[in-house]
Design an enzyme around this catalytic site. Structure first.
Site, PDB file in Angstrom:
ATOM      1  N   ASN A 195       0.838  -1.190   0.000  1.00  0.00           N
ATOM      2  CA  ASN A 195       0.000   0.000   0.000  1.00  0.00           C
ATOM      3  C   ASN A 195       0.877   1.247   0.000  1.00  0.00           C
ATOM      4  OD1 ASN A 195       0.551   0.708   2.915  1.00  0.00           O
ATOM      5  ND2 ASN A 195      -0.438  -1.280   3.188  1.00  0.00           N
ATOM      6  N   ALA A 210       1.141   0.745  11.817  1.00  0.00           N
ATOM      7  CA  ALA A 210       1.477   0.215  10.492  1.00  0.00           C
ATOM      8  C   ALA A 210       0.227  -0.011   9.653  1.00  0.00           C
ATOM      9  CB  ALA A 210       2.252  -1.096  10.629  1.00  0.00           C
ATOM     10  N   ASP A 236      -4.178  -6.523   4.396  1.00  0.00           N
ATOM     11  CA  ASP A 236      -5.259  -7.370   4.899  1.00  0.00           C
ATOM     12  C   ASP A 236      -5.161  -8.804   4.380  1.00  0.00           C
ATOM     13  OD1 ASP A 236      -6.531  -5.344   6.378  1.00  0.00           O
ATOM     14  OD2 ASP A 236      -7.505  -4.577   4.571  1.00  0.00           O
ATOM     15  N   PRO A 254      -2.937 -12.142   9.570  1.00  0.00           N
ATOM     16  CA  PRO A 254      -3.298 -12.008  10.982  1.00  0.00           C
ATOM     17  C   PRO A 254      -3.623 -10.554  11.320  1.00  0.00           C
ATOM     18  CG  PRO A 254      -0.926 -12.298  10.730  1.00  0.00           C
ATOM     19  CD  PRO A 254      -1.535 -12.583   9.390  1.00  0.00           C
ATOM     20  N   PHE A 311      -4.863   2.519  14.977  1.00  0.00           N
ATOM     21  CA  PHE A 311      -5.038   3.579  13.984  1.00  0.00           C
ATOM     22  C   PHE A 311      -6.082   3.127  12.977  1.00  0.00           C
ATOM     23  CE2 PHE A 311      -1.595   5.743  15.785  1.00  0.00           C
ATOM     24  CZ  PHE A 311      -1.440   6.973  15.170  1.00  0.00           C
ATOM     25  N   LYS A 326     -14.327   0.005  15.287  1.00  0.00           N
ATOM     26  CA  LYS A 326     -13.035  -0.670  15.434  1.00  0.00           C
ATOM     27  C   LYS A 326     -12.558  -0.641  16.876  1.00  0.00           C
ATOM     28  CE  LYS A 326      -8.439  -0.846  13.263  1.00  0.00           C
ATOM     29  NZ  LYS A 326      -7.578  -0.246  12.205  1.00  0.00           N
ATOM     30  N   LYS A 350     -12.331  -4.498  18.309  1.00  0.00           N
ATOM     31  CA  LYS A 350     -10.993  -5.050  18.516  1.00  0.00           C
ATOM     32  C   LYS A 350     -10.510  -4.884  19.953  1.00  0.00           C
ATOM     33  CE  LYS A 350      -9.613  -4.755  13.707  1.00  0.00           C
ATOM     34  NZ  LYS A 350      -8.505  -4.579  12.749  1.00  0.00           N
TER      35      LYS A 350
END
Length: 442
Positions: free
Chosen positions: A233, A298, A302, A330, A348, A362, A366
């Protein structure tokens, strides 16, 4: 690359070139330094002249190139001392493993090492060597010794090497070196050449992050499709590196797990270079074992190829399409957040729409303690840019949530503001946990 501003205009830069294949890049580096307005003089080792000629550098700088300590004409006036006094910045690019070893141990057996001992200028080097040489314990020891003597290191980068290996050790590209010089805190200073270089210190580190150990990730990951192609990316790593620099400057012990980027390691930061998401997760798991805070900055890919090709995938005339089978990588930050015990976890979120809604989802999904979200669709902000803005959301440990908007600003300034929030929220959470523990013991 952005246009060069005035910080290097008029700065007297001594460009040292040692004997590695990356010496060919030094011609472009000299040209860019001149374009930035610097005065440039070049000193080449004997080995460097095997890769690029003094005449090339003379044509680019307009100055005679020095190559010998025992040049009778130049040394009639103690030329190496004159050069050492003239320089405001000594930049060695490329710096080979051999040169770094000689500098680290105070050798003065050629013109370049001699003037480095005699100068009081700012000293910077850009390492360039085989990946195994860069990873060797002797080189790591020499690197620490040089940093203790006040040298600043830019790089090295990771990637394909001239010998065919892949890994850390490539010299940063000339554009990246100049960008790093422009970003240095003292790049625009008028420090006199008599000023002493930074000295090694053994005094206790102070600052509001003193005593904290912080691990963070930065940059992209690369997921191999075949030996020459990969999925990745546009992440430059600038935001993560700015966060690492800000935390280290405030007294934290900082471990930076970095994907492939063209950035120098911030002062006082421990850096581990990785390539893939699997490598990054393994490095993070090892680092967070004794960390207080983990920041996942980072841009981790995906997906990765289910079965990377052993050889280069060839284009054929039989079909206009290529089908790739991808599998999920992961989820590094979710993995760390799910472990017990675990550090204070900061994520982030780079979004192109519905910024706050996706960030809140998120944060909860998470199990993060805090999230820093930015809209990468905004022109001039986010990936590859020098500026950014952010929305910070957090959970206070008692079921409540907080919110803070950080306006558009340079990534270094934004990093300071984010670290402000990280430290405040971490201390707040620690205080809350201590209070709850005391109540439980009554």
């Amino acid at each position: 690359m952005s246009g060069f501003g005035p910080p290097l205009a008029g700065k007297r830069i001594l460009l040292g070139i040692s004997g590695g294949i990356a010496a060919y890049k030094s011609a472009m580096l000299a040209r860019l330094l001149k374009k930035a307005g610097a005065e440039v003089r070049v000193v080449m080792t004997e080995g460097a002249q095997a890769f690029i000629t003094p005449l090339t550098l003379q044509a680019l700088t307009g100055e005679a190139v020095r190559t010998s300590l025992l040049d009778p004409e130049a040394e009639a006036g103690m030329g190496h001392i004159e050069l050492a006094r003239w320089a405001e910045l000594v930049l060695i690019a490329p710096a080979t493993a051999d040169l770094m070893a000689r500098l680290a141990h105070g050798h003065a057996d050629d013109l370049l090492t001699t003037l480095c001992l005699a100068t009081t200028a700012e000293c910077v080097l850009a390492p360039a060597m085989n990946q195994a040489m860069w990873a060797h314990p002797a080189t790591r020891d020499n690197t620490r010794r040089l940093e203790g003597h006040g040298w600043r290191l830019l790089g090295p980068d990771s990637g394909d090497q001239a010998c065919g290996d892949i890994g850390a050790g490539r010299m940063l590209e000339p554009e990246a070196i100049v960008e790093q010089l422009l970003m240095a805190p003292n790049a625009a200073s008028d420090r006199a050449p008599e000023a002493a270089p930074p000295a090694a210190t053994h005094e206790p580190v102070t600052g509001d992050a003193a005593g904290l150990t912080l691990t963070l990730t930065a940059g992209p990951t690369r997921e191999a499709l075949d030996p020459v192609r990969y999925l990745s990316n546009h992440s430059s790593g600038k935001m993560g590196y700015a966060l690492a620099a800000a935390a280290a400057a405030r007294g934290a012990r900082v471990r930076l797990i970095s994907g492939p980027v063209a950035l120098g390691t911030p002062a006082g930061v421990e850096r581990v270079d990785v390539t893939s998401a699997d490598e990054m997760l393994a490095a993070v798991r090892e680092a967070v074992a004794d960390s207080d805070v983990f920041i996942g900055c980072a841009a981790v890919a995906d997906y990765r190829a289910a079965r990377p090709a052993e050889h280069k995938i060839k284009k054929t005339d039989e079909t206009d399409t290529l089908t790739l089978e991808l599998v999920k990588n992961p989820d590094i930050i979710a993995t760390i957040a799910a472990e017990t015990p675990r550090p204070f976890v900061v994520g982030f979120a780079a979004e192109t729409r519905d910024l706050e809604a996706y960030a809140r989802d998120k944060l909860a999904r998470k199990n993060l303690d805090m999230i820093v979200a930015n809209d990468v669709s905004r022109p001039g902000l986010g990936f590859g840019a020098d500026d950014n803005a952010a929305l910070v959301l957090w959970r206070d440990g008692l079921g409540g949530e907080g919110r803070r908007e950080l306006p558009a600003q340079s990534k270094s300034a934004l990093a300071e503001a984010v670290i402000d929030q990280v430290i405040a929220r971490f201390r707040e959470r620690a205080s809350t946990n201590a209070s709850v523990s005391r109540q439980d013991c009554r």
